[in-house]
Every structure is written in structure tokens, then in C-alpha cells.
Design an enzyme around this catalytic site. Sequence first.
Site, short mmCIF file in Angstrom:
data_model
loop_
_atom_site.label_atom_id
_atom_site.label_comp_id
_atom_site.label_asym_id
_atom_site.label_seq_id
_atom_site.Cartn_x
_atom_site.Cartn_y
_atom_site.Cartn_z
N ARG A 28 0.82 -1.22 0.00
CA ARG A 28 0.00 0.00 0.00
C ARG A 28 0.86 1.28 0.00
O ARG A 28 0.46 2.30 0.56
CB ARG A 28 -0.94 0.03 1.20
N ARG A 32 -3.01 6.92 0.98
CA ARG A 32 -3.46 8.12 1.69
C ARG A 32 -2.45 8.78 2.60
O ARG A 32 -2.63 9.92 3.00
CB ARG A 32 -4.72 7.80 2.49
N ARG A 41 -6.21 12.27 -5.89
CA ARG A 41 -7.48 11.58 -5.67
C ARG A 41 -8.61 12.60 -5.58
O ARG A 41 -9.70 12.39 -6.14
CB ARG A 41 -7.38 10.75 -4.41
N ASP A 78 -6.88 -2.22 -7.52
CA ASP A 78 -7.43 -2.84 -6.31
C ASP A 78 -7.78 -4.28 -6.61
O ASP A 78 -8.03 -4.64 -7.77
CB ASP A 78 -8.69 -2.09 -5.83
N TYR A 152 -15.56 -10.91 -0.37
CA TYR A 152 -16.23 -9.65 -0.72
C TYR A 152 -17.40 -9.90 -1.67
O TYR A 152 -18.45 -9.26 -1.56
CB TYR A 152 -15.23 -8.67 -1.36
O1 CP3 Z 1 -0.12 -1.55 -2.54
C1 CP3 Z 1 -0.40 -0.60 -3.31
O2 CP3 Z 1 0.02 0.55 -3.11
C2 CP3 Z 1 -1.17 -0.91 -4.58
C3 CP3 Z 1 -2.58 -0.70 -4.57
C4 CP3 Z 1 -3.53 -1.53 -3.72
C5 CP3 Z 1 -4.73 -0.99 -3.22
N1 CP3 Z 1 -5.44 -2.00 -2.64
C6 CP3 Z 1 -5.15 0.41 -3.33
C7 CP3 Z 1 -6.21 0.91 -2.46
C8 CP3 Z 1 -3.49 -2.88 -3.36
C9 CP3 Z 1 -2.41 -3.91 -3.61
C10 CP3 Z 1 -4.72 -3.17 -2.70
C11 CP3 Z 1 -5.08 -4.51 -2.21
C12 CP3 Z 1 -6.34 -4.71 -1.49
N2 CP3 Z 1 -7.53 -4.06 -1.67
C13 CP3 Z 1 -6.54 -5.73 -0.53
C14 CP3 Z 1 -5.52 -6.75 -0.14
C15 CP3 Z 1 -4.45 -6.22 0.73
C16 CP3 Z 1 -4.91 -5.71 2.05
O3 CP3 Z 1 -4.64 -4.54 2.34
O4 CP3 Z 1 -5.50 -6.51 2.82
C17 CP3 Z 1 -7.87 -5.63 -0.08
C18 CP3 Z 1 -8.53 -6.50 0.97
C19 CP3 Z 1 -8.49 -4.59 -0.81
C20 CP3 Z 1 -9.91 -4.14 -0.75
C21 CP3 Z 1 -10.02 -2.73 -0.34
N3 CP3 Z 1 -9.67 -1.65 -1.12
C22 CP3 Z 1 -10.51 -2.23 0.89
C23 CP3 Z 1 -11.00 -3.10 2.05
C24 CP3 Z 1 -10.44 -0.84 0.83
C25 CP3 Z 1 -10.95 0.13 1.85
C26 CP3 Z 1 -10.10 0.21 3.03
C27 CP3 Z 1 -8.98 1.18 2.83
O5 CP3 Z 1 -7.82 0.85 3.12
O6 CP3 Z 1 -9.29 2.29 2.38
C28 CP3 Z 1 -9.86 -0.49 -0.43
C29 CP3 Z 1 -9.56 0.86 -0.91
C30 CP3 Z 1 -8.17 1.14 -1.38
N4 CP3 Z 1 -7.42 0.31 -2.16
C31 CP3 Z 1 -7.42 2.33 -1.14
C32 CP3 Z 1 -6.20 2.20 -1.82
C33 CP3 Z 1 -5.09 3.21 -1.91
C34 CP3 Z 1 -7.89 3.53 -0.36
C35 CP3 Z 1 -8.78 4.33 -1.22
C36 CP3 Z 1 -8.82 5.77 -0.84
O7 CP3 Z 1 -9.60 6.10 0.05
O8 CP3 Z 1 -8.07 6.54 -1.43
#
Ligand code: CP3
Length: 343
Positions: A28, A32, A41, A78, A152
Amino acid sequence: MTVIQTRKPLLETLKGQRADRLPMWLMRQAGRYLPEYRALRAEKGGFLELVHDSAAAAEVTLQPIRRFGFDGAILFSDILVVPHALGQDLWFEAGEGPRLAPKLVDATLEALTKAPERLLPVIETVRQVKALLPGETTFLGFAGSPWTVATYMVAGQGSREQAETRRFAYRDPKAFQQIIDAIADLTISYLSDQISAGVEAVQLFDSWSGSLSPAQFEDWVIAPTAKIISSLKARHPEAVVIGFPKGAGGKLPAYAREVGADAIGLDETVDPVWAHQNLPKNLPVQGNLDPLALIAGGATLDAAVTRVIDAFADRPHVFNLGHGILPDTPIAHVEALVARIRG
Ligand code: CP3
């Protein structure tokens, strides 16, 4: 003409060599905690808008590379773009998280209209990043593993202990197997497209593998993951795969033996000394600093980093967190971590 091979410490380590410096990236890492991410964003209107705008997603992928010089750049997307391409609606509720509809406790897979074209902007992002990435930086693609993605798809959102999906899998293993197979098949072609477009290694995120009983872990984590990896390697013999079964704990040695991953990601609950003793001798590992130790910083961070580095001194090791970097992580602490790892 002599072609000089660019050295890529991260890729070499994932392939089983011990590079002359410890490679690092952070799960990640685009997100943010970075002001430049929050600004872009806001300009694009939301997270999914950012993912679907290939030029903006390429920019976000590169932001942490420019700022910190990490050894790996991970594609900005994602794991939930796969359910979206399988035909579910996808949106993010502000302050809550992802939503998918119709959820598969209420609807069947056949009721969905597949929309594979929804993945095309992500593949275009890969092409654009590839053209801009520094030569020494390894380009990582990713997807969710079928079990985690299924949790999900079935519940329509994140869920406590994935209970709804585990009940579904016990109640109707045939229907659940179809969901796992549909996710696995699309994941194979999606990762294959990422590799063809330029990523050099891929990570399979199995964030919720920790909630399964040993028998379910065999059926819903190990079996589909092994299938994805063997199919990818049949299509791309050079494919490098990192498996990340978060929460797998004592099931890690079986996972390492059976899925065929080139490297294993470890979460922060795994004792690195135990992992070194219990995983195959030269298997590359990735991890596993506690994201909260990075927030704590100072002497706490230093001690935690030392523990991880020392445990894996005798095997190929990619330094990373045990899970994603948290939004309230101070940038100064990331800078201190990079300085420490770079020695
Ligand atoms: O690692 C990276 O920088 C690459 C991008 C990436 C994102 N999500 C961007 C993202 C990766 C590899 C993921 C994986 C992901 N997404 C997982 C597996 C890894 C983990 O963290 O457990 C899961 C379960 C998700 C599903 C998901 N996406 C959730 C539950 C959420 C909301 C919670 C949160 O952290 O905001 C997201 C949103 C998300 N995916 C964001 C980002 C940068 C945040 C979005 C925002 O508000 O800008």
C-alpha cells in the site's frame, strides 16, 4: 552491440539470489499517507476514478518511487476490479469501504453479466508505468487470491471473520467452488495480461486466509492458488509469483510446499525466527515489520527492524511491512526506515 543487463535487486531476490543490498518496498505504498496521492485523488473525484484513469494511476504508482526510491513499484489498482469484471457493481462508501452488488448470498454467478473490458484501463496503466519506470526498479502486478476476493463477492463488503462466506462454503460447497473457479480463471488471464504488458512479478494477496479451518484452507486457499500459479507459469515460464497468505500462521509451511510460489509474504504476527526455521531453506521471504512499529518510530522501530533483518540474514529477503502501510503513518518515519535499510 553489448547489452548491459540492468541490475534489479528486488527481482533478483525474488528469484532466489541474495542481492548485495537488501531490497525493499511497502505494501500500500501508494496511498493516503502521501499528500500528493490525496491531492490527485481529490482532483479525480474518488478512488475508482483514479484507478480507471490510466495516466493518473500510473502517476500514483510512481509517486512513492520518486519520493523514497523503493526497489519495487506496485501497480495502482485494487483486488476488487476482478469482481467488477465478473459483473458486480463496485463502489466505495466514504469512511466505510468497498461495496459489491448484487452480493452472492442473494444472487447466482450466472445472473451477472461479465464485463472483462473493465480491466482494460488497468492493463493500460501497466503499459504507461512500464515506459516511465527507472531501470533498477522492479515492476510488481497483483491480484487478490480467490478466497479473499470471494469473501467480498459473497458478503457484498468486508466482513467480520468472513463468517457469511464460510457458512456459504459449508452449506453449498458446489456453488462456492464455482465462485472460486470463476475468480481463479479470470485472475489467471488478468495476471497473464499484466505480465504481457510489462510487470515483472505478481503478488497474490490472500488477506483473509487466516479465518479458515485447515481443511478449508486446503480447498479454498492452497488448491486455487496452486492452480493460478501453475497456469501462469505454463503461459509465462519466467513469471515470478509472491504468495501472501495473511494470517496463515502454522499453515505457512504447507502453503510454501504446495502452491509453487517463488516467494512467500509474511505478516507481522509471524515470528521471523520461526519462519526462517520452518520454511524451505532457500525460499525467498518478504516482510514482516509491524505497520504499527512504523507509526511508533524511534527506538521501537529500530529494534523491530533489527529483529526482522537479523532473522532473515541467511536467505533471500525482501524487506516489507507485514500488511499495508496505514494512512496515519508519518512520512518522516518512512524516510528513517529507508535510510536504515539502505544502511
Ligand atoms: O499496494 C499498493 O500501493 C497498490 C494498490 C492496492 C490498493 N489496494 C489500493 C487501495 C493494493 C495492492 C490493494 C489490495 C487490497 N484491496 C486488498 C488486499 C491487501 C490488504 O490490504 O489486505 C484488499 C482487501 C483490498 C480491498 C479494499 N480496497 C478495501 C478493504 C479498501 C478500503 C479500506 C482502505 O484501506 O481504504 C480499499 C480501498 C483502497 N485500495 C485504497 C487504496 C489506496 C484507499 C482508497 C482511498 O480512500 O483513497
